[in-house]
Write an enzyme that holds these catalytic residues in place. Structure first.
Site, short mmCIF file in Angstrom:
data_model
loop_
_atom_site.label_atom_id
_atom_site.label_comp_id
_atom_site.label_asym_id
_atom_site.label_seq_id
_atom_site.Cartn_x
_atom_site.Cartn_y
_atom_site.Cartn_z
N LYS A 94 0.81 -1.22 0.00
CA LYS A 94 0.00 0.00 0.00
C LYS A 94 0.84 1.27 0.00
O LYS A 94 0.44 2.29 -0.56
CB LYS A 94 -0.96 0.02 1.19
CG LYS A 94 -2.04 -1.03 1.07
CD LYS A 94 -3.29 -0.71 1.85
CE LYS A 94 -4.38 -1.74 1.52
NZ LYS A 94 -5.50 -1.72 2.42
N LYS A 121 -8.75 -13.02 -5.01
CA LYS A 121 -9.89 -13.07 -4.10
C LYS A 121 -10.84 -11.91 -4.37
O LYS A 121 -10.41 -10.81 -4.70
CB LYS A 121 -9.33 -12.96 -2.67
CG LYS A 121 -10.25 -13.41 -1.58
CD LYS A 121 -9.52 -13.40 -0.24
CE LYS A 121 -10.37 -12.72 0.80
NZ LYS A 121 -9.80 -12.76 2.15
N LYS A 150 -13.33 -6.00 -1.57
CA LYS A 150 -14.25 -4.88 -1.34
C LYS A 150 -13.83 -3.63 -2.09
O LYS A 150 -14.65 -2.90 -2.61
CB LYS A 150 -14.28 -4.53 0.16
CG LYS A 150 -15.12 -5.47 0.98
CD LYS A 150 -15.31 -4.92 2.38
CE LYS A 150 -13.98 -4.85 3.12
NZ LYS A 150 -14.07 -4.22 4.43
#
Ligand code: TRP
Length: 337
Positions: A118, A200, A203
């Site tokens: 990140k 995966k 969100k």
């Protein structure tokens, strides 16, 4: 140990992005299923959600926090059995984080893969992004948690929590922090992206890529569209052990949502063309989400009720967290207030 002889379970969801069928099947539904067996505590981890400050829209953030709390309830988390609360309502999380910050080696934090991916080389990211794992360790350790249900991607955070707890216990014997174990959901409960089954269902990706996920609050038309355009392949292979990743993902979802066994599913769909499987999956998905959405609608009209649940949840959470924090403060030599 928690509540008589029951082991304690703690988990949380960040109120960011779009809650989807993968969160339901892989997490919240599993949590609802263990409420009798364990002393369960489920938190909306709102403090974690501000580690990317550019992403905060205060109005949307507030709505999202309440949405996740309402979805916990709508998905079957029962406030009579579980403690449901907002992380920011329990100030012990922040204080615990400060103490643990001072005990957590910086090198451990720099090595976390989530931080590395990140932050990249961007020096202007908030310090909270680096500190995220310490806040998560505080969440878990404050409740003397035995088991933490999380996906594979969170394993490193649990390892970090265990290492940190061990380190604190060695430095300050009186701390007696409980070392938690991860509780990884069964393989079929891991839902992959509909548009790309190599990753995966996520969100944050669901916010930007239509067709990536099925949102828990999606309409039947949106559900249909996402599933009908899901990635498959040019075979006709609908056997669990032979299917390509896209089809396997659809089969896995169909298995959990329909409750049918694999042999029956293969008999129905193998060699048929994937349209049949997709249509059947649309139906079971709409049927599975219908009662959740109905309960969610009821709760949006009952904000006072939701507020009461969250206040009671925070009160019970504090009654567990405060003594743990006091134990650590005492072990470190702070003067009792
Ligand atoms: N990091 C977790 C995730 O992104 C969320 C989380 C925060 C959590 N604190 C937690 C999960 C404590 C389990 C226990 O999924």
């Amino acid at each position: 140990m928690a509540d008589g002889q029951k082991q304690r379970v703690f988990s949380g969801v960040q109120p960011t992005g779009k809650l989807h069928i993968g969160n339901y099947v892989g997490a919240i539904k599993q949590w609802a299923g263990i409420q009798d067996q364990y002393d369960t505590i489920f938190c909306v981890v709102d403090l974690h959600a501000v580690t990317i400050p550019e992403a905060i829209d205060p109005k949307q953030f507030r709505a999202k926090i309440l949405e996740v709390a309402a979805l916990y309830l709508a998905c079957g988390i029962d406030p009579a059995k579980s403690t449901i609360f907002l992380q920011s309502h329990v100030p012990e999380h922040s204080e615990m984080t400060w103490l643990l910050n001072c005990l957590a080696p910086l090198g451990w934090l720099y090595r976390m893969t989530q931080f590395k991916s990140k932050a990249g080389t961007n020096e202007s990211v908030g310090t909270g992004l680096l500190d995220y794992p310490v806040l998560m360790a505080s969440d878990i350790l404050l409740y003397d948690t035995n088991k933490v249900p999380v996906g594979e991607d969170q394993k490193q955070h649990i390892e970090f929590t265990r290492d940190l707890a061990q380190r604190v216990n060695t430095m300050f014997a009186g701390a007696k922090l409980v070392i938690p174990d991860p509780m990884i959901p069964p393989a079929g409960a891991r839902v992959m992206g509909l548009d790309d089954a190599t990753a995966k269902m996520s969100k944050s990706t669901a916010e930007t890529r239509k067709g990536h996920a099925i949102g828990l609050l999606d309409t039947p038309a949106q559900i249909k569209k996402a599933i009908m355009s899901a990635q498959t392949d040019s075979e006709n292979e609908a056997r669990f052990d032979h299917a390509g990743p896209g089809v396997r993902n659809l089969l896995d979802l169909y298995e959990v949502l329909s409750g049918q066994d694999r042999a029956a599913i293969e008999a129905e769909f193998h060699g048929q063309g994937y349209g049949k499987l997709k249509k059947a999956l649309v139906e079971v998905t709409i049927a599975a989400l219908e009662p959740i959405q109905a309960r969610y609608q009821e709760l949006t009209g009952a904000q006072d009720y939701l507020g009461d649940i969250l206040r009671q949840g925070a009160e019970r959470a504090r009654s567990i967290a405060a003594p743990t924090l006091a134990r650590l403060r005492d072990a470190m030599g702070f003067v009792a207030p």
